[in-house]
Design an enzyme around this catalytic site. Structure first.
Site, PDB file in Angstrom:
ATOM      1  N   SER A   1      -5.456   4.715  -4.263  1.00  0.00           N
ATOM      2  CA  SER A   1      -5.502   6.156  -4.545  1.00  0.00           C
ATOM      3  C   SER A   1      -5.400   6.480  -6.030  1.00  0.00           C
ATOM      4  O   SER A   1      -4.574   5.914  -6.741  1.00  0.00           O
ATOM      5  CB  SER A   1      -4.371   6.853  -3.792  1.00  0.00           C
ATOM      6  OG  SER A   1      -4.283   8.210  -4.208  1.00  0.00           O
ATOM      7  N   LYS A   2      -6.227   7.443  -6.442  1.00  0.00           N
ATOM      8  CA  LYS A   2      -6.151   7.924  -7.827  1.00  0.00           C
ATOM      9  C   LYS A   2      -5.027   8.951  -7.958  1.00  0.00           C
ATOM     10  O   LYS A   2      -4.763   9.452  -9.051  1.00  0.00           O
ATOM     11  CB  LYS A   2      -7.494   8.531  -8.236  1.00  0.00           C
ATOM     12  CG  LYS A   2      -8.617   7.507  -8.323  1.00  0.00           C
ATOM     13  CD  LYS A   2      -9.886   8.141  -8.895  1.00  0.00           C
ATOM     14  CE  LYS A   2     -10.912   7.105  -9.301  1.00  0.00           C
ATOM     15  NZ  LYS A   2     -11.574   6.436  -8.176  1.00  0.00           N
ATOM     16  N   ASN A   3      -4.393   9.297  -6.861  1.00  0.00           N
ATOM     17  CA  ASN A   3      -3.283  10.265  -6.884  1.00  0.00           C
ATOM     18  C   ASN A   3      -1.921   9.595  -6.771  1.00  0.00           C
ATOM     19  O   ASN A   3      -0.893  10.275  -6.651  1.00  0.00           O
ATOM     20  CB  ASN A   3      -3.442  11.264  -5.724  1.00  0.00           C
ATOM     21  CG  ASN A   3      -4.635  12.181  -5.926  1.00  0.00           C
ATOM     22  OD1 ASN A   3      -4.692  12.934  -6.894  1.00  0.00           O
ATOM     23  ND2 ASN A   3      -5.598  12.105  -5.029  1.00  0.00           N
TER      24      ASN A   3
ATOM     25  N   ASP B   1       0.876  -1.159   0.000  1.00  0.00           N
ATOM     26  CA  ASP B   1       0.000   0.000   0.000  1.00  0.00           C
ATOM     27  C   ASP B   1       0.933   1.234   0.000  1.00  0.00           C
ATOM     28  O   ASP B   1       2.135   1.115   0.306  1.00  0.00           O
ATOM     29  CB  ASP B   1      -0.879  -0.042   1.261  1.00  0.00           C
ATOM     30  CG  ASP B   1      -1.695   1.211   1.435  1.00  0.00           C
ATOM     31  OD1 ASP B   1      -2.347   1.631   0.475  1.00  0.00           O
ATOM     32  OD2 ASP B   1      -1.655   1.794   2.547  1.00  0.00           O
TER      33      ASP B   1
ATOM     34  N   ARG C   1     -12.375   7.645  -1.709  1.00  0.00           N
ATOM     35  CA  ARG C   1     -12.594   9.063  -1.404  1.00  0.00           C
ATOM     36  C   ARG C   1     -14.044   9.324  -0.977  1.00  0.00           C
ATOM     37  O   ARG C   1     -14.298   9.994   0.021  1.00  0.00           O
ATOM     38  CB  ARG C   1     -12.250   9.895  -2.651  1.00  0.00           C
ATOM     39  CG  ARG C   1     -12.067  11.358  -2.374  1.00  0.00           C
ATOM     40  CD  ARG C   1     -11.718  12.094  -3.664  1.00  0.00           C
ATOM     41  NE  ARG C   1     -10.536  11.544  -4.313  1.00  0.00           N
ATOM     42  CZ  ARG C   1     -10.170  11.825  -5.577  1.00  0.00           C
ATOM     43  NH1 ARG C   1     -10.885  12.649  -6.301  1.00  0.00           N
ATOM     44  NH2 ARG C   1      -9.081  11.284  -6.096  1.00  0.00           N
TER      45      ARG C   1
ATOM     46  N   ASP D   1      -1.608  -0.396   6.162  1.00  0.00           N
ATOM     47  CA  ASP D   1      -1.810   0.225   7.481  1.00  0.00           C
ATOM     48  C   ASP D   1      -3.293   0.312   7.854  1.00  0.00           C
ATOM     49  O   ASP D   1      -3.623   0.839   8.915  1.00  0.00           O
ATOM     50  CB  ASP D   1      -1.203   1.642   7.511  1.00  0.00           C
ATOM     51  CG  ASP D   1      -1.889   2.571   6.526  1.00  0.00           C
ATOM     52  OD1 ASP D   1      -2.236   2.115   5.413  1.00  0.00           O
ATOM     53  OD2 ASP D   1      -2.106   3.755   6.864  1.00  0.00           O
TER      54      ASP D   1
ATOM     55  N   ASP E   1      -0.113   5.162   0.879  1.00  0.00           N
ATOM     56  CA  ASP E   1      -0.334   6.169   1.925  1.00  0.00           C
ATOM     57  C   ASP E   1      -0.229   5.537   3.320  1.00  0.00           C
ATOM     58  O   ASP E   1      -1.006   4.651   3.655  1.00  0.00           O
ATOM     59  CB  ASP E   1      -1.735   6.797   1.777  1.00  0.00           C
ATOM     60  CG  ASP E   1      -1.950   7.424   0.398  1.00  0.00           C
ATOM     61  OD1 ASP E   1      -1.028   8.068  -0.103  1.00  0.00           O
ATOM     62  OD2 ASP E   1      -3.057   7.269  -0.147  1.00  0.00           O
TER      63      ASP E   1
ATOM     64  N   GLY F   1      -7.439   3.585   3.706  1.00  0.00           N
ATOM     65  CA  GLY F   1      -7.658   2.437   2.818  1.00  0.00           C
ATOM     66  C   GLY F   1      -8.925   2.490   1.991  1.00  0.00           C
ATOM     67  O   GLY F   1      -8.994   1.848   0.953  1.00  0.00           O
TER      68      GLY F   1
HETATM   69  C1  G6P Z   1      -5.845   5.435   0.088  1.00  0.00           C
HETATM   70  C2  G6P Z   1      -5.988   6.182   1.396  1.00  0.00           C
HETATM   71  C3  G6P Z   1      -7.442   6.576   1.630  1.00  0.00           C
HETATM   72  C4  G6P Z   1      -7.994   7.335   0.426  1.00  0.00           C
HETATM   73  C5  G6P Z   1      -7.864   6.467  -0.819  1.00  0.00           C
HETATM   74  C6  G6P Z   1      -8.308   7.220  -2.071  1.00  0.00           C
HETATM   75  O1  G6P Z   1      -6.397   4.170   0.211  1.00  0.00           O
HETATM   76  O2  G6P Z   1      -5.566   5.390   2.487  1.00  0.00           O
HETATM   77  O3  G6P Z   1      -7.509   7.366   2.794  1.00  0.00           O
HETATM   78  O4  G6P Z   1      -9.348   7.689   0.639  1.00  0.00           O
HETATM   79  O5  G6P Z   1      -6.501   6.110  -0.990  1.00  0.00           O
HETATM   80  O6  G6P Z   1      -7.382   8.247  -2.304  1.00  0.00           O
HETATM   81  P1  G6P Z   1      -7.510   9.381  -3.394  1.00  0.00           P
HETATM   82  O7  G6P Z   1      -6.117   9.987  -3.426  1.00  0.00           O
HETATM   83  O8  G6P Z   1      -7.880   8.719  -4.692  1.00  0.00           O
HETATM   84  O9  G6P Z   1      -8.553  10.332  -2.925  1.00  0.00           O
HETATM   85 MG    MG Z   2      -2.654   3.208   3.623  1.00  0.00          MG
END
Ligand code: G6P
Ligand code: MG
Length: 219
Positions: A115-117, A8, A48, A169, A10, A45
């Site tokens: 995450s899309k980022n 993972d 969004r 995490d 973040d 995890g």
């Molecule tokens: C990860 C983070 C989450 C978040 C998700 C989507 O899993 O742990 O807290 O909501 O990514 O992230 P994004 O950057 O696409 O909003």
């Molecule tokens: Mg995480």
């Protein structure tokens, strides 16, 4: 036999989990909704929009789907502003050391992030050079705890999830790893709650659990 490790992003490879919390907190403050660290941890995890529902759960009013989309957009804008400031120096030395050493030991490494980022983070930090495969929020249709992201990450390495350990995490992440059929290494809050097959105090502990391939073959 473990041949691949699926990470993972973040809160595991670097502390962008703090930026998620700060960006959600800024939105909650603007809307005058109480939002604390415990709620922030529940957002780990998950997607969004699911996180937004946690942010809004203490609100005295309800919001339209259009308003919710706009709030998610506002949070993402604030979050990406934090990400723009990232440099390779923001990757903990421990992360670089552990990933480098695991590769020297013969393991293949992939990202398994919802995450899309993620792409922006990998670009800004140079972390992509330490990974053999990347699967992120733009490659999946179902977020954790669904196993899709860890299944696809194993596939990106040409491995079965059964030959991999996943590291996360979040509770949702640990459930996703298990559902994929991989071994679950929890770290951070999920490890403190004892949710993993392995509960790691730090990423370095992976090195104690994942010996060099020659050592494994000689057993
Ligand atoms: C990860 C983070 C989450 C978040 C998700 C989507 O899993 O742990 O807290 O909501 O990514 O992230 P994004 O950057 O696409 O909003
Ligand atoms: Mg995480």
């Amino acid at each position: 036999m473990i041949k691949g490790i699926l990470f993972d992003l973040d809160g595991v490879l670097l502390s962008t989990d703090q930026f998620h919390f700060q960006a959600w907190k800024a939105l909650a403050d603007r809307l005058a909704i109480p939002f604390d660290r415990r709620q922030g941890d529940r957002c780990r995890g998950i997607s969004r929009m699911e996180s937004l529902d946690i942010v809004l759960e203490n609100s005295t009013r309800t919001y339209t789907p259009e308003e919710k989309l706009q709030f998610a957009e506002e949070k993402n804008h604030a979050y990406r502003a934090f990400l723009q400031g990232l440099t390779p120096a923001d990757v903990p030395e421990e992360t670089v050391r552990v990933l480098t050493q695991l590769r020297i030991r013969g393991y293949r490494l992939a990202l398994a992030s919802g995450s899309k980022n993620a792409e922006l983070i990998l670009e800004k930090t140079g972390l992509c050079s330490l990974l053999d495969g990347v699967v992120d929020g733009r490659d999946i249709t179902r977020s954790k705890p669904d196993p899709e992201v860890f299944c696809k990450a194993a596939q990106a390495l040409g491995l079965s999830p059964r030959d991999c350990v996943g590291v996360d995490d979040a509770s949702a992440g640990v459930q996703s790893i298990r559902a994929a059929g991989a071994l679950a290494a929890a770290i951070g809050p999920a490890a403190q709650a004892g949710e993993g097959d392995w509960n790691l105090k730090s990423l370095s502990q992976l090195l104690e659990r994942c010996p060099g391939m020659e050592a494994v073959l000689c057993r």
